[in-house]
Scaffold this active site. Structure first.
Site, PDB file in Angstrom:
ATOM      1  N   ARG B 277       0.860  -1.180   0.000  1.00 23.29           N
ATOM      2  CA  ARG B 277       0.000   0.000   0.000  1.00 23.29           C
ATOM      3  C   ARG B 277       0.897   1.231   0.000  1.00 23.29           C
ATOM      4  O   ARG B 277       1.521   1.545   1.010  1.00 23.29           O
ATOM      5  CB  ARG B 277      -0.849  -0.060   1.271  1.00 23.29           C
ATOM      6  CG  ARG B 277      -2.005   0.896   1.341  1.00 23.29           C
ATOM      7  CD  ARG B 277      -2.544   0.973   2.775  1.00 23.29           C
ATOM      8  NE  ARG B 277      -1.631   1.736   3.636  1.00 23.29           N
ATOM      9  CZ  ARG B 277      -1.559   1.586   4.965  1.00 23.29           C
ATOM     10  NH1 ARG B 277      -2.309   0.711   5.596  1.00 23.29           N
ATOM     11  NH2 ARG B 277      -0.716   2.321   5.670  1.00 23.29           N
ATOM     12  N   HIS B 281      -2.994   4.715   5.163  1.00 28.61           N
ATOM     13  CA  HIS B 281      -4.259   3.988   5.269  1.00 28.61           C
ATOM     14  C   HIS B 281      -5.393   4.791   4.649  1.00 28.61           C
ATOM     15  O   HIS B 281      -6.182   4.281   3.845  1.00 28.61           O
ATOM     16  CB  HIS B 281      -4.533   3.680   6.740  1.00 28.61           C
ATOM     17  CG  HIS B 281      -5.923   3.172   7.014  1.00 28.61           C
ATOM     18  ND1 HIS B 281      -6.384   1.975   6.509  1.00 28.61           N
ATOM     19  CD2 HIS B 281      -6.932   3.691   7.739  1.00 28.61           C
ATOM     20  CE1 HIS B 281      -7.629   1.789   6.919  1.00 28.61           C
ATOM     21  NE2 HIS B 281      -7.994   2.811   7.668  1.00 28.61           N
ATOM     22  N   TYR B 290       4.879   4.631  11.335  1.00 29.88           N
ATOM     23  CA  TYR B 290       5.099   3.193  11.505  1.00 29.88           C
ATOM     24  C   TYR B 290       5.878   2.559  10.381  1.00 29.88           C
ATOM     25  O   TYR B 290       6.132   1.363  10.392  1.00 29.88           O
ATOM     26  CB  TYR B 290       3.768   2.473  11.713  1.00 29.88           C
ATOM     27  CG  TYR B 290       2.700   2.767  10.663  1.00 29.88           C
ATOM     28  CD1 TYR B 290       1.738   3.737  10.913  1.00 29.88           C
ATOM     29  CD2 TYR B 290       2.645   2.075   9.466  1.00 29.88           C
ATOM     30  CE1 TYR B 290       0.754   4.025   9.979  1.00 29.88           C
ATOM     31  CE2 TYR B 290       1.672   2.355   8.521  1.00 29.88           C
ATOM     32  CZ  TYR B 290       0.725   3.328   8.788  1.00 29.88           C
ATOM     33  OH  TYR B 290      -0.251   3.616   7.875  1.00 29.88           O
TER      34      TYR B 290
END
Lengths: 428, 380, 349
Positions: B277, B281, B290
């Site tokens: 990805r 998000h 992260y």
């Protein structure tokens, strides 16, 4: 010249700090070109501009915090591009609503003057400011309909709770309308005022019960309503002949004069609905239904029984209703509900042998029609002076709801019907 | 009774042993299967069958259009036109490859991230974005293109896929259901239950797991201890495949194979597609918390579009002119989308009270009237 | 897919007594027979015929394609039923016990209740979820819950519960025919209660309550397992000179305001009776609604006789928790009778 407002960049964020501009004033930008980097509570976000054109204003310096919904950048759209013509100002989601406009509240009906809301009964253990507890809504209403003040009723239930028996007892004693109990402190004249008549022959009549209710209502009417009066003499000969012919049929119930005039009144109210209204706060509330009250003098005092929805009744039905209520009023058998809810009152004081009256309007109504005695008077008919059966009609009305034109028109209409009943047929 | 019981029990025991012997064939390959290497050349040793040139060209085109749509949606979100947008940038091979392998009569069950796939299936882009715009919880008619509503509670629609496929089987209809899952969703109980039911009922379902490395911020290592997500299939008796999720040819081939197997009565297949990805998000997420830029760069080198383009160009099936034409088409679609999305929608609050039941109840009628009265007052 | 050619058995003129479980069984059989889209699925519903025998014989009669056992996973049972309904079938799902449905709660509230609304009516989910509920059978832990309010509070679901065998037949047939999802709560303590009544579809709609017993002094409002207790209490109250009306709600959502309010306006007093805990229980909604609608007709507050606010007790203590006839009579006595001076009816009048 559209300004692009800072959108909510993450589900409820309220502001962002300008971290860096990617363009300057004067630069040409394309749609979706990244023009600025901002830092929110959650992340650093690069923002693309939604329109193309020349940058004219940067609405903040690096390091400045801008609120969501405030302008971020203004772009002058070139005339050729159609996108910019939309001029849509973009607002981000979750942008705190510019204080949502308070809407008008539903016009809650102003409560009819009620004697029930009162400070705590002295016997009650309730806190100051509590309503007086009554065992059930129905009993509370019973008291209200009977025109009783809860604070004048002693509650026999736990902690002074007013029970049904308490209310029934109170209603009974008020009906008798002579004092068994000593008068409550409020109605007695306060001590220390000037010039009380004294002496063994001075009669003291307490104003209590029905008399008190009526007195309060009359006082309030005169206090609150700026009323005016119009009156007219009418030749009632035609009406009396008309009534006689109606009542020639022995098998049918007798139609009263009051019924006829009441019917004309109802017709007139339909033509002049302002007189079938009431004032609530800053509004005149016009009622399409005529609940016709009529003054009835009884042994107990003045009562005004109400015929509900009189506008839906024929002359015969109206006559029967009036007669029936009159009889029950005399016998004291009217229920509280039948004495309330009126929208207009007719008052036949002619039975007292007088002609005119500036009657007191039955608050919160806005008009009252008075009918005087019918006697022979000289009248001009076709140039000749002849005796006719003449009566005087008066209308006292609340001048706030209408002007003289309406009042005069109303009264004139009724007068025309009285003088020539066939005139009324047109409107039946 | 006396004699039949032991025989029946023996048969059960024997067939179970046979199943266990054949079990390893259910396992995925040790390495992800692929068809195109990073440089666009063909891996001729692959177990998968190379799609036709026509299919490859279509896949390439759809990836370009899909990527442009995704970028536009991202921009619109930053401009406040969408409440939120979970981007599938970087996952184009999975989004496009899986959908293209479905037949018209098949069903797609997407998650909230699969807008690109739903558009590729044929649903109007504005309808697809209705949910993310905040206008209604689903903007399209599922029956029109056979696409379930975008599913926010992860994995719950895996069960719907199984049920729908089972019904098709019961009715004797040739329908395969494909449900898209992320790596995080595979931890949900409903995934487990769906795999189990599908296996027991031999439902014609394809479980397509796009493992993009993260469930928001939680990396795969914290999500599972399994050797791969595809390895979970054997526990249910389901054949599984592990594939390179950035190789659109491989994705297409694998899903095609699974759909054919299901349609032929072979039951469900579990496919894990390894991908990444590229964006955070959603627009509201800060991925730098992260993961580091180096990782993103690594995966940018494995861009699914580059790979298929290089392959087609090298084989002379694509030239600059053709690429320019496709780009222009993509731009035109993006412009149309912008135009349509920049118009404010007129929502009708009374819609809230419709379609709660087949017939509006008395209570709802009253509540609708109350709201209408309130709104009428506000207008004055 | 094959269907069986036997016609459904027609009800007889003077039917012999039938239990609620048998009535439900007949309803399922008739529905399976009349509409080939109907399916029955759940745990142990096939070969075993259900732990309460409600699906007894159906698998044999209609085949395993139509009546079948699922693996043990409630979320999947409901979730796959949703998929089946999306594809045109009409699943009738069984949750084995009330509390066992909780794993399916997500599917029920997030999807079953919402899909019609989300898709503006394009997707209909004509699914029935049958759930045996309530206590009174000495069941051990986790087998006696009454979870009706979780479902009634979820817009988009219909929730119904029969109080008698004949009603069980009728309500289940109507529930299966309904285009909306229906949570069908079966009072397990009444599974074996018998009634001599023909099993036909009643004139009452799926969303209607009915007056089970007419009376003039007070209205008892109840449903499901507690209905029987309410009727018993009404009988007992008669001996004490009170005329008690009993309303069987049948439909917990939507609520039949007309029937309930008409009754309370007539009697002026009401008590809601249910097994589930009182706090935030179904009775709270009924009391609030009827207070709003019948305020001026009331002679006393609307009371609730309900379970305590505790987790459901162990079998040996449950009789203290469940509404009892005596508790209901006590509640009736406390309704401020001296206010109306209501004369007690003479015995036998």
């Amino acid at each position: 010249m559209p300004a692009f407002l800072l959108p909510d960049l993450g589900e409820g964020l309220t502001e962002a700090e300008i971290a860096g501009w990617h363009v300057q004033v004067g630069d040409t930008v394309a749609i979706d070109q990244i023009v600025v980097e901002v830092e929110t509570a959650k992340a650093v976000v690069e923002i693309p501009v939604p329109f193309a054109g020349e940058v004219s204003i940067l609405h903040g310096k690096v390091g400045e915090v801008i609120n969501v919904g405030s302008p971020l950048i203004t772009v002058t759209a070139p005339a050729t591009l159609s996108d910019s013509a939309s001029g849509n100002v973009l607002i981000g989601y979750g942008t705190p609503d510019s204080a949502r406009r308070r809407r008008r509240r539903n016009g809650a009906a102003a409560a009819v003057a009620s004697p029930v809301s009162a400070p705590a009964n002295a016997n009650s253990a309730g806190r100051a400011g509590d309503r007086i507890p009554v065992v059930s809504p129905i009993v509370r209403r019973l008291a209200r309909d009977a025109g009783l003040e809860l604070r004048s009723i002693e509650g026999s239930g736990a902690d002074g709770l007013i029970t049904r028996q308490d209310v029934e007892r109170a209603v009974q004693s008020h009906r008798e309308s002579n004092g068994i109990d000593p008068p409550p402190a409020i109605s007695a004249s306060p001590a220390g005022q000037d010039q009380h008549p004294v002496g063994p022959d001075v009669v003291r009549i307490p104003i209590r019960g029905l008399r008190k209710t009526v007195a309060d209502k009359l006082a309030r009417s005169r206090r609150e309503i700026p009323e005016a009066t119009v009156w007219v003499d009418v030749d009632a000969t035609g009406l009396l002949e008309f009534r006689a012919s109606l009542n020639a049929d022995q098998s049918a119930p007798k139609i009263s004069l009051l019924a006829l005039i009441s019917r004309f009144t109802v017709l007139a109210l339909q033509r002049y609905p302002e007189l079938n209204s009431r004032i609530e706060g800053e509004e005149i509330v016009v009622n399409p239904t005529v609940n016709l009250g009529f003054a009835a003098q009884t042994d107990r005092g003045l009562m005004v029984p109400v015929v509900p929805a009189a506008n839906a009744l024929s002359i015969e039905q109206l006559s029967n209703a009036l007669a029936e209520r009159t009889a029950r009023a005399r016998d004291g058998r009217l229920t509280p509900a039948e004495l309330t809810g009126g929208t207009f009152t007719v008052n036949n004081y002619g039975v007292f042998g007088v002609d005119g009256s500036a009657a007191i309007i039955n608050h919160p109504e806005v008009g009252i029609l008075g009918i005087g005695r019918i006697i022979d008077r000289p009248w001009v008919v076709d140039g000749q002076v002849v005796p006719r059966r003449v009566t005087e009609l008066t209308l006292a009305f609340d001048h706030r709801v209408c002007d003289g034109g309406v009042a005069g028109g109303f009264l004139r209409f009724i007068a025309d019907c009285v003088e020539s009943p066939s005139h009324a047929l047109r409107h039946l | 009774m006396g004699t039949t019981c032991p025989r029946r029990w023996e048969r059960i025991v024997t067939s179970a042993a046979v199943a266990r012997t054949h079990a390893p064939s259910l396992l995925p390959s040790a390495e992800p299967l692929g068809l195109l290497r990073l440089d666009g050349s063909i891996d001729s040793g692959s177990e998968l069958s190379m799609p036709s040139d026509e299919v490859l060209s279509t896949l390439h085109r759809r990836i370009v259009l899909g990527r442009r749509f995704d970028a536009q949606a991202t921009a619109l979100t930053k401009q406040g036109r969408l409440a939120v947008y979970p981007s599938a940038r970087g996952q184009e091979a999975g989004e496009i490859g899986a959908v293209m392998a479905l037949r018209e009569q098949d069903w797609l069950f997407p998650t909230y991230r699969d807008s690109m796939a739903v558009v590729a299936r044929g649903v109007d882009p504005v309808e697809v974005l209705t949910l993310l715009r905040g206008d209604w919880h689903c903007g399209y008619d599922p029956y029109e293109h056979r696409v379930g509503p975008q599913c926010t509670p992860l994995a719950t629609n895996a069960l719907h896929a199984v049920g729908l496929a089972h019904a098709a089987k019961v009715k004797g209809e040739d329908t395969v259901a494909l449900v898209m899952l992320g790596d995080g969703a595979t931890s949900e109980g409903d995934t487990h239950e769906a795999l189990n039911f599908a296996a027991v009922w031999k439902s014609p379902v394809v479980f397509f797991v796009q493992n993009n490395g993260y469930a928001i911020s939680v990396p795969l290592a914290k999500q599972t201890a399994a050797p791969s997500l595809a390895h979970k299939g054997i526990g249910y008796g389901i054949p599984s495949m592990l594939i390179d999720g950035n190789d659109v040819a491989a994705v297409y081939a694998a899903v095609n194979k699974a759909v054919a197997a299901a349609a032929a009565g072979g039951g469900p297949t579990l496919i894990e597609a390894i991908t990444y990805r590229i964006e955070a998000h959603t627009n509201a997420d800060d991925a730098t918390r992260y993961r580091d830029r180096a990782e993103v760069e690594f995966w940018l080198q494995r861009d699914p579009l580059d790979r298929i383009r290089r392959h087609l160009v090298d084989r002379g099936l694509l030239d600059d002119e053709a690429i320019a034409e496709i780009d222009a088409a993509a731009e035109a679609e993006a412009a149309t989308l912008r135009e349509r999305m920049n118009v404010d929608t007129q929502l009708d609050p009374s819609d809230l009270f419709r379609h709660v039941y087949a017939e509006q109840t008395e209570t709802l009628r009253r509540q609708a009237a109350d709201l209408a009265a309130e709104l009428a007052l506000s207008k004055e | 897919m094959t269907t069986v050619a036997e016609p459904a058995v027609r009800p007889m003129a003077n039917p012999s007594p039938v239990t609620m479980a048998a009535a439900l069984n007949r309803a399922l059989a008739d529905a399976l027979h009349e509409d080939e889209r109907v399916l029955v699925l759940g745990e142990d519903v096939g070969t075993l015929g259900g732990v309460f025998r409600v699906t007894d014989g159906l698998a044999a009669q209609f085949g395993e394609n139509r009546v079948f056992d699922t693996p043990l996973a409630e979320s999947a049972i409901v979730g796959t039923a949703i998929g089946m309904a999306m594809n045109g079938l009409r699943p009738v799902v069984e949750m084995q016990f009330d509390a066992f449905a909780y794993p399916a709660f997500e599917q029920i509230t997030s999807h079953l209740a919402k899909l019609r609304n989300r898709t503006r009516g394009r997707v209909a989910l004509p699914i029935v979820i049958r759930i045996p509920y309530g206590g009174g059978i000495g069941g051990v832990e986790h087998h006696c819950d009454s979870s009706e309010v979780y479902y009634t509070h979820t817009a988009g679901l219909r929730v119904v519960t029969p109080g008698s065998p004949a009603d069980a037949y009728s309500l289940l047939r109507q529930a299966i025919d309904s285009p909306d999802p229906v949570i069908f709560l079966e009072p397990k303590r009444r599974y074996w209660s018998k009634e001599s009544a023909p099993l036909t579809q009643s004139d009452l709609r799926l969303d209607q309550a009915c007056v089970r017993r007419a009376g003039t002094d007070v209205t008892l409002i109840s449903y499901g397992g507690a209905l029987g207790t309410a009727l018993e209490a009404a009988e007992a109250a008669e001996d004490e000179g009170r005329s008690v009306e009993v309303v069987d709600l049948r439909s917990l959502s939507p609520f039949d305001d007309a029937t309930a309010a008409a009754s309370v306006r007539r009697t002026g007093r009401a008590i809601v009776i249910h097994e589930a805990s009182r706090f935030c229980g179904y009775g709270a909604e009924v009391a609030a609604r009827l207070s709003e609608q019948c305020f001026h007709y009331l002679e006393a507050p609307i009371l609730r006789v309900a379970g305590f606010d505790i987790p459901y007790p162990p079998p040996n203590l449950e009789q203290h928790h469940l509404p009892s006839v005596d508790r209901i009579l006590d509640a009736i006595d406390s309704l401020q009778w001296q206010e109306t001076g209501a004369r007690r009816a003479t015995v036998g009048a």
